[in-house]
Design an enzyme around this catalytic site. Structure first.
Site, PDB file in Angstrom:
ATOM      1  N   ASN A  24      11.800  54.149  23.937  1.00  0.00           N
ATOM      2  CA  ASN A  24      12.230  55.534  24.168  1.00  0.00           C
ATOM      3  C   ASN A  24      13.612  55.797  23.577  1.00  0.00           C
ATOM      4  OD1 ASN A  24      13.854  54.101  25.884  1.00  0.00           O
ATOM      5  ND2 ASN A  24      13.073  54.998  27.781  1.00  0.00           N
ATOM      6  N   HIS A  48      16.324  53.828  24.031  1.00  0.00           N
ATOM      7  CA  HIS A  48      17.474  53.342  24.791  1.00  0.00           C
ATOM      8  C   HIS A  48      18.188  52.215  24.057  1.00  0.00           C
ATOM      9  CE1 HIS A  48      14.806  50.435  27.322  1.00  0.00           C
ATOM     10  NE2 HIS A  48      15.526  49.692  26.506  1.00  0.00           N
ATOM     11  N   GLU A  51      19.305  54.994  29.162  1.00  0.00           N
ATOM     12  CA  GLU A  51      18.006  55.652  29.056  1.00  0.00           C
ATOM     13  C   GLU A  51      18.187  57.106  28.609  1.00  0.00           C
ATOM     14  OE1 GLU A  51      15.419  53.898  29.196  1.00  0.00           O
ATOM     15  OE2 GLU A  51      15.084  52.858  31.083  1.00  0.00           O
TER      16      GLU A  51
HETATM   17  C1  GLP Z   1      15.599  45.917  27.124  1.00  0.00           C
HETATM   18  C2  GLP Z   1      17.076  45.646  26.859  1.00  0.00           C
HETATM   19  C3  GLP Z   1      17.530  46.278  25.556  1.00  0.00           C
HETATM   20  C4  GLP Z   1      16.537  45.924  24.458  1.00  0.00           C
HETATM   21  C5  GLP Z   1      15.180  46.479  24.795  1.00  0.00           C
HETATM   22  C6  GLP Z   1      14.130  46.243  23.718  1.00  0.00           C
HETATM   23  O1  GLP Z   1      15.407  47.154  27.671  1.00  0.00           O
HETATM   24  N1  GLP Z   1      17.930  46.113  27.888  1.00  0.00           N
HETATM   25  O2  GLP Z   1      18.845  45.841  25.242  1.00  0.00           O
HETATM   26  O3  GLP Z   1      16.992  46.435  23.231  1.00  0.00           O
HETATM   27  O4  GLP Z   1      14.751  45.851  25.987  1.00  0.00           O
HETATM   28  O5  GLP Z   1      13.562  45.000  23.875  1.00  0.00           O
HETATM   29  P1  GLP Z   1      12.654  44.254  22.814  1.00  0.00           P
HETATM   30  O6  GLP Z   1      13.602  43.737  21.793  1.00  0.00           O
HETATM   31  O7  GLP Z   1      12.003  43.159  23.592  1.00  0.00           O
HETATM   32  O8  GLP Z   1      11.709  45.258  22.273  1.00  0.00           O
END
Ligand code: GLP
Length: 255
Positions: free
Chosen positions: A136, A138, A143
């Protein structure tokens, strides 16, 4: 904003690690802003290899992580403190006393956020901040919202983030619903920012982040306003941007 093309996850990881390695070599006492999630795992592996080969020395580096789940102790295998130790810190020669991460077990949210902001400030700011991106938009756990949150704060995770995290927990009810995260102002005050994105699932949000309007509804879009941001993304994660604005991407292979 520079957007670098990577052919696949390995290429992305090597490119991202090279950028961080350059920082460590040029400024051995630098402050590394670090991230969790599956995206940085390959980057951390390459940095560990660099250390093992004797190319990288982290002994004078300091680290500050973006975020931590509220309510998870450091030794819980889903805490970000545990993740960082297992996937990076224990394999390199960083001094654990120089690593920083919000304390998920401090029930006093206000005090913990204040403490963490002061701890990051005391480091003298972040030299290079590594970021992943949520589906989304973030960054950290900032968020989508009506405004950009500034300093470290306690967030209620959105349902889509909770759902995305469910795969890591044995039971649905164990998935944390809150987290402490650096705010957008803290992230934006890093001297350099390096965002990595991999896989088709991120293609739409990468395009909105880079080529859409700057809006707190897509928190990562704020990075368009920073003057030293590098995005390294693989072919799949760039697939929508490739259609809409291929001129924004460096290193795109000729069709
Ligand atoms: C979590 C973390 C973020 C990260 C996101 C995406 O929400 N707090 O810092 O960027 O996940 O994760 P992934 O890299 O597993 O897609």
């Amino acid at each position: 904003m520079r957007i670098l093309y990577a052919s696949d996850y390995n290429d992305l990881s090597r490119k991202a690690a090279n950028i961080i390695a350059a920082q460590v070599i040029l400024k051995p006492d630098c402050v590394l802003g670090l991230a969790t999630g599956s995206s940085p795992l390959g980057t951390y592996k390459c940095l560990i290899e660099g250390y093992e080969k004797g190319d990288l020395d982290f002994s004078r580096c300091k680290a500050a992580n973006l975020d931590e789940y509220r309510g998870l102790p450091k030794d819980n295998d889903q805490s970000y403190a545990y993740f960082m130790y297992e996937n990076l810190f224990k394999h390199i020669n960083i001094d654990m006393a120089n690593t920083n991460i919000p304390d998920g077990m401090n029930a006093d949210a206000e005090a913990e956020c204040k403490r963490y902001d002061e701890a990051v400030r005391a480091l003298g700011g972040v030299d290079i901040q590594l970021l992943g991106i949520g589906h989304n938009g973030h960054i950290g756990f900032n968020e989508p919202a009506d405004e950009f949150p500034k300093g470290t704060h306690c967030v209620d995770l959105t349902q889509s983030t909770i759902d995305a995290n469910t795969r890591f927990f044995a039971r649905k009810e164990d998935v944390p619903t809150q987290a402490y995260t650096m705010g957008i102002q803290t992230i934006m005050s890093a001297k350099k920012i390096l965002l990595i994105a991999s896989g088709e699932g991120k293609a739409d949000i990468v395009c909105r982040m880079a080529a859409g309007p700057v809006t707190p509804n897509v928190p990562a879009s704020v990075l368009q306003l920073h003057n030293d941001v590098t995005i390294v993304a693989d072919k799949e994660a760039l697939s929508v941007l490739m259609e809409k604005a291929p001129e924004m991407i460096e290193g795109l292979p000729k069709a």
